[in-house]
Design a protein around this motif. Sequence first.
Motif, PDB file in Angstrom:
ATOM      1  N   CYS A  41      48.346  54.151  40.804  1.00 45.35           N
ATOM      2  CA  CYS A  41      47.079  53.559  41.247  1.00 45.35           C
ATOM      3  C   CYS A  41      47.181  52.040  41.215  1.00 45.35           C
ATOM      4  O   CYS A  41      47.573  51.457  40.188  1.00 45.35           O
ATOM      5  CB  CYS A  41      45.938  54.019  40.350  1.00 45.35           C
ATOM      6  N   TYR A  42      46.817  51.414  42.350  1.00 49.41           N
ATOM      7  CA  TYR A  42      46.881  49.967  42.477  1.00 49.41           C
ATOM      8  C   TYR A  42      45.700  49.489  43.322  1.00 49.41           C
ATOM      9  O   TYR A  42      45.143  50.253  44.114  1.00 49.41           O
ATOM     10  CB  TYR A  42      48.186  49.527  43.145  1.00 49.41           C
ATOM     11  N   GLY A  43      45.350  48.224  43.160  1.00 46.22           N
ATOM     12  CA  GLY A  43      44.262  47.659  43.944  1.00 46.22           C
ATOM     13  C   GLY A  43      44.552  46.239  44.373  1.00 46.22           C
ATOM     14  O   GLY A  43      45.445  45.573  43.837  1.00 46.22           O
TER      15      GLY A  43
ATOM     16  N   PHE B 229      37.160  45.431  41.248  1.00 41.79           N
ATOM     17  CA  PHE B 229      37.688  46.767  40.991  1.00 41.79           C
ATOM     18  C   PHE B 229      38.266  46.825  39.593  1.00 41.79           C
ATOM     19  O   PHE B 229      38.558  45.789  38.971  1.00 41.79           O
ATOM     20  CB  PHE B 229      38.732  47.175  42.043  1.00 41.79           C
ATOM     21  N   TRP B 230      38.421  48.051  39.080  1.00 40.19           N
ATOM     22  CA  TRP B 230      38.938  48.265  37.724  1.00 40.19           C
ATOM     23  C   TRP B 230      39.758  49.541  37.717  1.00 40.19           C
ATOM     24  O   TRP B 230      39.363  50.547  38.323  1.00 40.19           O
ATOM     25  CB  TRP B 230      37.776  48.374  36.742  1.00 40.19           C
ATOM     26  N   ILE B 231      40.915  49.507  37.061  1.00 40.84           N
ATOM     27  CA  ILE B 231      41.803  50.660  36.950  1.00 40.84           C
ATOM     28  C   ILE B 231      42.170  50.851  35.485  1.00 40.84           C
ATOM     29  O   ILE B 231      42.517  49.882  34.791  1.00 40.84           O
ATOM     30  CB  ILE B 231      43.081  50.461  37.793  1.00 40.84           C
ATOM     31  N   TRP B 232      42.088  52.089  35.014  1.00 38.65           N
ATOM     32  CA  TRP B 232      42.407  52.432  33.622  1.00 38.65           C
ATOM     33  C   TRP B 232      43.519  53.459  33.621  1.00 38.65           C
ATOM     34  O   TRP B 232      43.424  54.497  34.292  1.00 38.65           O
ATOM     35  CB  TRP B 232      41.158  53.005  32.957  1.00 38.65           C
ATOM     36  N   ARG B 233      44.600  53.197  32.864  1.00 43.20           N
ATOM     37  CA  ARG B 233      45.781  54.050  32.942  1.00 43.20           C
ATOM     38  C   ARG B 233      46.236  54.678  31.629  1.00 43.20           C
ATOM     39  O   ARG B 233      47.216  55.422  31.648  1.00 43.20           O
ATOM     40  CB  ARG B 233      46.974  53.249  33.500  1.00 43.20           C
TER      41      ARG B 233
ATOM     42  N   ILE C 169      44.301  58.564  34.989  1.00 46.29           N
ATOM     43  CA  ILE C 169      43.857  57.490  35.863  1.00 46.29           C
ATOM     44  C   ILE C 169      42.354  57.562  36.089  1.00 46.29           C
ATOM     45  O   ILE C 169      41.817  58.608  36.449  1.00 46.29           O
ATOM     46  CB  ILE C 169      44.582  57.557  37.220  1.00 46.29           C
TER      47      ILE C 169
ATOM     48  N   ALA D 130      39.541  54.957  38.175  1.00 44.43           N
ATOM     49  CA  ALA D 130      39.440  53.747  38.995  1.00 44.43           C
ATOM     50  C   ALA D 130      38.035  53.637  39.551  1.00 44.43           C
ATOM     51  O   ALA D 130      37.379  54.650  39.823  1.00 44.43           O
ATOM     52  CB  ALA D 130      40.455  53.786  40.132  1.00 44.43           C
TER      53      ALA D 130
ATOM     54  N   VAL E 238      41.424  50.088  46.659  1.00 50.30           N
ATOM     55  CA  VAL E 238      42.153  50.712  45.550  1.00 50.30           C
ATOM     56  C   VAL E 238      42.815  51.963  46.113  1.00 50.30           C
ATOM     57  O   VAL E 238      42.169  52.759  46.798  1.00 50.30           O
ATOM     58  CB  VAL E 238      41.216  51.085  44.390  1.00 50.30           C
TER      59      VAL E 238
ATOM     60  N   LEU F  27      45.255  55.381  45.262  1.00 49.97           N
ATOM     61  CA  LEU F  27      45.704  56.295  44.196  1.00 49.97           C
ATOM     62  C   LEU F  27      46.510  57.402  44.859  1.00 49.97           C
ATOM     63  O   LEU F  27      46.098  57.936  45.891  1.00 49.97           O
ATOM     64  CB  LEU F  27      44.468  56.849  43.487  1.00 49.97           C
TER      65      LEU F  27
END
Length: 203
Positions: free
Chosen positions: A5-7, A22-26, A30, A32, A198, A200
């Motif tokens: 997952c990337y943005g 945006f926000w991504i938690w790994r 995942i 997002a 974003v 995924l």
Amino acid sequence: MKVECYGASRPRDGGTGNEDAFWIWRPSSIVAALCDGAGAAQHCAAHVLRLFARQIEGGLLQVQSFPAWAHWVRSTDGALAGGSETTFVGVAVVGDRVLGAYTGDSRAYLVNEGGCRILSEQSGRRIGTGEAEASPIHEPLDPHDTLLLMSDGAWTPLPLTIIHRTVMAARMQDFADLPSMLIDVAGKHGRADDMTVVALRRR
């Protein structure tokens, strides 16, 4: 199961700020989310994502339950009613499915060899209006499926066929580059609005 997952986000041409965030938690799975503030409201989008991040990081939002997402949207909307407004679209990978919620006109798409499909047909009211109601996202996530979250500045210039073609063309490249590639395609005639994507993918 491995999920990438990337943005990426870019302000409008000549813009001094970006109303998208945006926000991504790994850490374990995942999660997002993307927000698009309305009317010089970049602080609102970022603020809502901070509130969302606290819920996820603290284990307070049960991502496998849509009622939990809907309750969070309603309570956040009530707390911010009468101030700045923002869209919200968020997803979590739970097993072999993607679950989440959205309100406002930011979109979620599912892209695979079969085509490109919008998962967020009903736009709803923005958080901050006092009338936001979350709609669900609940889809199988098969190997090589790509899920996109996009603000209206990014999706408006792009028909489904172009989104599909861009994602398919990027399959042999670094997946981290896909959000920027979509923004490049959407903004090739100029960026009239802030653009955020974003991406995924299940591998």
